[in-house]
Scaffold this active site. Structure first.
Site, PDB file in Angstrom:
ATOM      1  N   GLY A 179      45.726 -67.137 -19.482  1.00 20.31           N
ATOM      2  CA  GLY A 179      45.516 -65.944 -18.668  1.00 20.31           C
ATOM      3  C   GLY A 179      46.481 -65.929 -17.497  1.00 20.31           C
ATOM      4  N   LEU A 180      46.136 -65.178 -16.465  1.00 19.10           N
ATOM      5  CA  LEU A 180      47.049 -65.085 -15.324  1.00 19.10           C
ATOM      6  C   LEU A 180      47.334 -66.457 -14.741  1.00 19.10           C
ATOM      7  CD1 LEU A 180      45.827 -61.887 -13.494  1.00 19.10           C
ATOM      8  CD2 LEU A 180      47.929 -62.218 -14.771  1.00 19.10           C
TER       9      LEU A 180
ATOM     10  N   GLY B 264      46.800 -69.653 -16.193  1.00 24.62           N
ATOM     11  CA  GLY B 264      47.411 -70.581 -17.136  1.00 24.62           C
ATOM     12  C   GLY B 264      48.780 -70.137 -17.596  1.00 24.62           C
TER      13      GLY B 264
ATOM     14  N   SER C 123      36.225 -49.636 -13.644  1.00 25.03           N
ATOM     15  CA  SER C 123      36.853 -50.235 -12.459  1.00 25.03           C
ATOM     16  C   SER C 123      36.202 -49.797 -11.156  1.00 25.03           C
ATOM     17  CB  SER C 123      38.322 -49.860 -12.403  1.00 25.03           C
ATOM     18  OG  SER C 123      38.846 -50.222 -11.149  1.00 25.03           O
TER      19      SER C 123
ATOM     20  N   ARG D 279      30.814 -55.793  -3.816  1.00 27.13           N
ATOM     21  CA  ARG D 279      30.129 -55.689  -5.104  1.00 27.13           C
ATOM     22  C   ARG D 279      28.683 -56.154  -5.081  1.00 27.13           C
ATOM     23  NH1 ARG D 279      35.223 -57.707  -8.849  1.00 27.13           N
ATOM     24  NH2 ARG D 279      36.317 -55.740  -8.641  1.00 27.13           N
TER      25      ARG D 279
ATOM     26  N   HIS E 193      30.036 -60.198 -14.331  1.00 31.17           N
ATOM     27  CA  HIS E 193      31.444 -59.873 -14.407  1.00 31.17           C
ATOM     28  C   HIS E 193      32.348 -61.067 -14.127  1.00 31.17           C
ATOM     29  CE1 HIS E 193      35.100 -57.677 -13.923  1.00 31.17           C
ATOM     30  NE2 HIS E 193      35.193 -57.941 -12.649  1.00 31.17           N
TER      31      HIS E 193
ATOM     32  N   GLU F 280      39.916 -68.636 -12.428  1.00 32.35           N
ATOM     33  CA  GLU F 280      38.460 -68.483 -12.354  1.00 32.35           C
ATOM     34  C   GLU F 280      37.734 -69.788 -12.684  1.00 32.35           C
ATOM     35  OE1 GLU F 280      36.938 -65.195 -14.668  1.00 32.35           O
ATOM     36  OE2 GLU F 280      34.851 -65.624 -14.154  1.00 32.35           O
TER      37      GLU F 280
ATOM     38  N   ARG G  21      33.249 -62.623  -4.660  1.00 29.65           N
ATOM     39  CA  ARG G  21      34.672 -62.297  -4.695  1.00 29.65           C
ATOM     40  C   ARG G  21      34.884 -60.818  -4.412  1.00 29.65           C
ATOM     41  NH1 ARG G  21      37.774 -60.007  -8.233  1.00 29.65           N
ATOM     42  NH2 ARG G  21      36.407 -60.194 -10.036  1.00 29.65           N
TER      43      ARG G  21
ATOM     44  N   LEU H 217      42.905 -61.365  -9.623  1.00 22.98           N
ATOM     45  CA  LEU H 217      44.286 -61.377 -10.103  1.00 22.98           C
ATOM     46  C   LEU H 217      45.154 -62.111  -9.089  1.00 22.98           C
ATOM     47  CD1 LEU H 217      44.606 -57.734 -11.494  1.00 22.98           C
ATOM     48  CD2 LEU H 217      43.677 -59.777 -12.560  1.00 22.98           C
TER      49      LEU H 217
END
Lengths: 644, 253
Positions: free
Chosen positions: A50-51, A53, A292, A338, A409, A433, A443, A449
């Site tokens: 992912g972002l 790794g 989103s 959130r 999420h 994460e 978060r 990201l």
């Protein structure tokens, strides 16, 4: 309590001191370097693409290390970072609206409800600006203004516009940037890519992480891969709830296997419930889809004032609607963080004012924005999200308000790491994460990201070098080392055990039931009685799993039931630890809300005297041992978060 | 509703494979297509039959993992929609639905409905990037990008790499996939230095991987769930032509 034992406190011995603005720079200077000629003699394993790794593997390979990369998907481009919609925060202050590194740092510490480390968060805010530069240079097509400069928008928990975005597909575009950098290194022969491979065990030799055991998901072959350092970038564990916005394959296995080998697991109970997801439509539901958070910029959240109002939303006059976020939180309105937005939605639904099937939904209404800006402007901003909503629900959100409800999420908890992102096992690094480090108990939107790329591009490559340079000579070992053989044997036995049960229940039926227990008792609101009940139920169900699960086929080839069974078995163990962590934390903070600990008006009540620490859990096979890392705040003084 | 599914079953790469018929009852119109397959698989497992293997992950239309040929159409009947986002309300009670894997020389079947799309990664590795090692980037605002170019680059960058274009193409060509990346990067100032080496590298890798040639049929763009336009292939061809002319050329030509 009877469920765990207290251990010695734990400290982040790598944490720098001095003025906070200078800590990362000085730390970087003080770290050891590896001579370029020596780098190619060193091998680093990176699990996950992912972002975090993907960016780490690409960057380490650019620097000259031998990298072996693993992912369970058929291509590194498919990691679940790809699904992130809204954006990425960076303290560029292009808007001249008062943003700065310090403000991003401040907002993130506050947004995390004062349960994160100041030094880590400040570093994150510092490198945020480099991330945008890096991604633009890679050709990431961020949204731009007519003058050709980058556009930004606002996001929950902040009063400045610091979120960069690429329509509703920011995660996709950032991930493809990292993926392309990774593919370039694969093409150059610097990265050995192993797609459709799953890590099933960590190999620890002489106290250091030296390899992993992986299963080739296509051939079923089990192999042992050795290295000089191991990086886990295997994502979060939201799928313990069965229904979440995670991809179906997301799992905790890599992290959990490392935990069982000695890596502490920190703050497992910190779970983010995202306020804007499409509600459940029936028992067949296999996952939940996020809408989103950026939609809250233009959408207004409301429910009818009256209980059980069955009228169509368009027939409910303005004065019979309750725009409850704007009413309760006038200064942040629909853009509260959130955790607050999710709990507020739960509260109005609990009052019987929810909408849609089962009363588990609230409206997110774009009528005002469409009137003010025109349908075209809304289409340009959110077109793909509106289409996705219509495909799933069969309703047109330009005409009727969206129905949304909170869903699991993101998980703020994860493997404990020090300032260098190294776990309690030397040589095992954890990024993105999968670690616990930067978001505290909650978060902020558009920060995942940022953290994934900060860790992968800018932090880890420095700290891994420091470890490799300072760890002394690495004894050359191969897969015949007794520890490696033992790890591999354990993996093979477990697979045989799962295949041999041949019971009468499917893996998914267990997973769904586990998820219901967790959502009920360890979801948006937790209580002592509920958590104790959950722990009993999880233990009973886990025993049943090992007696009654049915996994057909064999281990010799592609077997998706077998893959799932291994992951669910680990989720059972994690679920219990999450409940124990939630039970021991007798306060409310961020995504962890204990019914017993709330202010008179229903807000989260922290207890800084007793709980301003990171809970790092050690695996023993029996009762887990709690190690506390005290948190100190020199720059952002803990207050009760107020978004009113 | 009640449906009849005819599904391609193939034990492995060496097996010949065959269509197998499964009746399925009580399908809710609110289910996604993949949730319908989940229900089938649960029933198969309980009856002692191995479940149908199919690729899927995010189930929100963005990871590109799902890859089903549904009644002969890549991702099924709904335009601009991946199989995971297709819902059963698109079908009617009593329908018979054929479900097959992507079929293309460059995408060999692994098992049942699962294929190997590694060839796409090889195309990207051969030039589908801008060389910008970490840390070397200039300040993001140092190079403005005209909004229409940025928007058009985004349109092409929206490709999810699912392979529907290849499955839909009678030639099994991967040109739309290749052209989408070429278009994105050639529209950006950052992509100019490698523009012509990129197109040659990627097209060569495409051909080596066993994809067929493009004969402008257009099935790819019609099947694409993300609406990648066919004219990206024209752009690729123009760049390729220029690149071959430059191949022997001198710097600056």
């Amino acid at each position: 309590m009877d469920l765990y034992t207290d251990g010695d406190p734990i400290a982040d011995t790598r944490a720098p001191d001095g003025p906070i603005e200078t800590r990362w720079e000085r730390h970087r200077f003080e770290m050891k370097l590896v001579n370029p000629a020596n780098r190619r003699k060193l091998t680093v394993i990176v699990v996950g693409t992912g972002l975090a790794g993907g960016s780490a593997a690409a960057t380490l390979a650019e620097q000259g290390y031998q990298v072996k990369s693993y992912c369970y998907q058929d291509s590194p481009r498919r990691a679940h970072s790809i699904a992130a919609q809204g954006g990425i925060n960076a303290a560029k202050n292009y808007r001249n609206d008062g943003d700065s590194v310090h403000r991003l740092f401040y907002d993130t510490v506050k947004g995390g409800d004062f349960r994160s480390r100041e030094s880590n968060v400040h570093r994150l805010a510092e490198v945020s600006v480099n991330i945008i530069d890096q991604c633009v240079a890679q050709g990431v097509p961020f949204a731009r203004e007519y003058g050709g400069l980058l556009d930004t928008r606002s996001f929950g928990g902040a009063q400045v516009q610091r979120t960069f975005y690429a329509r509703g597909q920011t995660g996709q575009q950032l991930l493809l940037g990292a993926y392309q950098a990774l593919e370039r290194q694969i093409g150059l022969g610097n990265v050995e890519m192993n797609a459709r491979h799953e890590m099933l065990e960590l190999v620890v030799v002489d106290g250091r992480a030296r390899g992993i055991v992986v299963r080739d998901l296509v051939t079923g072959e089990i192999s042992t891969e050795m290295a000089d350092a191991v990086v886990l970038a295997s994502g979060g564990y939201g799928n313990v709830f069965y229904l979440s916005t995670n991809a179906k394959g997301c799992n905790v296995t890599a992290s959990w296997r490392a935990h069982r080998k000695g890596a502490y697991f920190a703050n497992p109970c910190y779970t983010q419930i995202h306020p804007t997801c499409i509600p459940v439509s029936g028992d067949h539901q296999s996952k939940l889809t996020l809408m989103s958070e950026s939609l809250r910029n233009d959408g207004r959240v409301w429910v009818p004032k009256a209980k059980g109002d069955q009228r169509s939303p368009r027939d409910i006059p303005e004065d019979e609607r309750d725009y409850y976020l704007e009413r309760i939180y006038p200064s942040f309105g629909n853009l509260v963080p959130r955790d607050i937005a999710s709990r507020a939605a739960k509260n109005v639904c609990d009052e019987g004012r929810g909408v849609g099937p089962g009363g588990l939904g609230v409206y997110l209404d774009f009528a005002d924005a469409i009137n003010r800006l025109g349908r075209k402007a809304i289409e340009a901003k959110y077109g793909n999200l509106f289409e996705m909503y219509e495909r799933i629900t069969g309703e047109d959100p330009y005409e009727v308000p969206m129905r949304i409800y909170p869903a699991v999420h993101y998980t703020m908890g994860g493997l404990w790491v020090d300032y260098d992102l190294q776990s309690t096992i030397p040589g095992l690094f954890v990024i993105g994460e999968a670690n616990f480090s930067d978001h505290g108990a909650n978060r902020l939107g558009a920060s995942a990201l940022m953290q994934g790329l900060a860790d992968g591009y800018f932090v880890l490559p420095n700290t891994v070098a420091n470890y490799l340079a300072g760890a002394g000579a690495f004894e050359k070992i191969d897969a015949s080392h007794p520890e490696a053989v033992a790890a591999r044997t354990a993996v093979e036995q477990r697979i045989q055990q799962l295949l041999a049960i041949n019971g009468d229940r499917t893996v998914d039926s267990f997973h769904r039931e586990l998820g219901q227990i967790m959502w009920e008792h360890c979801g948006m609101e937790r209580s002592e009685a509920g958590l104790r009940k959950a722990i009993d139920e999880i233990r009973t169900l886990r025993d049943e799993f090992w007696q009654r699960v049915r996994v057909l086929g064999d281990g010799e080839g592609l077997n998706q039931s077998l893959e799932k069974a291994g992951r669910v078995a680990d989720f059972f163990e994690l679920a219990e630890l999450m409940c124990i962590d939630a039970l021991h934390r007798e306060e409310s903070c961020g995504g962890h809300f204990r019914a017993e600990h709330q202010t008179p008006d229903g807000e989260a009540q922290r207890d800084d005297d007793r709980f301003a620490y990171v809970a790092a859990w050690e695996y023993t096979g029996d009762q887990p041992v709690l190690h506390k890392e005290d948190l100190t705040f020199e720059y952002v003084h803990p207050t009760q978060r107020s978004y009113k | 509703m009640n449906l009849t599914l005819r599904i391609w079953r193939q034990r492995g790469p060496q097996d010949k494979g065959r269509m197998v018929t499964y009746p399925i009852q009580d399908v809710s119109p609110d289910m996604s297509f993949l949730e319908m397959l989940d229900v089938l698989n649960e029933r198969l497992i309980l009856s002692g039959e191995e479940p149908v293997a199919f690729d899927h992950d995010c189930r929100e239309g963005i990871c590109g993992m799902c890859s089903l040929m549904i009644n002969g159409e890549a991702h099924g009947p709904q335009r601009g929609t991946t199989a995971c986002q297709l819902h059963m309300r698109q079908f009617s009670d009593g329908d018979t639905i054929d479900i097959e894997p992507w079929r293309a020389r460059a995408f060999p079947v692994v098992k049942d409905l699962v294929v190997n799309r590694n060839a796409f990664d090889k195309i990207i590795a051969a030039g589908g990037y801008i060389t910008a090692p970490t840390g070397s980037a200039p300040e993001a605002h140092s190079v403005p990008v005209a909004k229409n170019n940025a928007d058009a680059a985004f349109e092409s960058a929206a490709c999810i790499g699912c392979g529907a274009c290849v499955a839909a193409c009678p030639n099994g060509s991967g040109m739309l996939f290749t052209a989408a990346k070429i278009t994105q990067l050639s529209l950006l100032p950052q992509g100019q230095p490698e523009r012509y080496t990129r197109v040659i590298g990627m097209v060569d890798a495409h051909d080596e991987a066993g994809f067929g040639g493009c004969t402008n049929i257009g099935e790819c763009a019609a099947a694409c769930p993300k609406g990648i336009p066919l004219n990206t292939i024209g752009r690729l061809n123009r760049d390729y032509l220029k690149a071959t002319a430059k191949r022997a050329g001198t710097p600056g030509s």
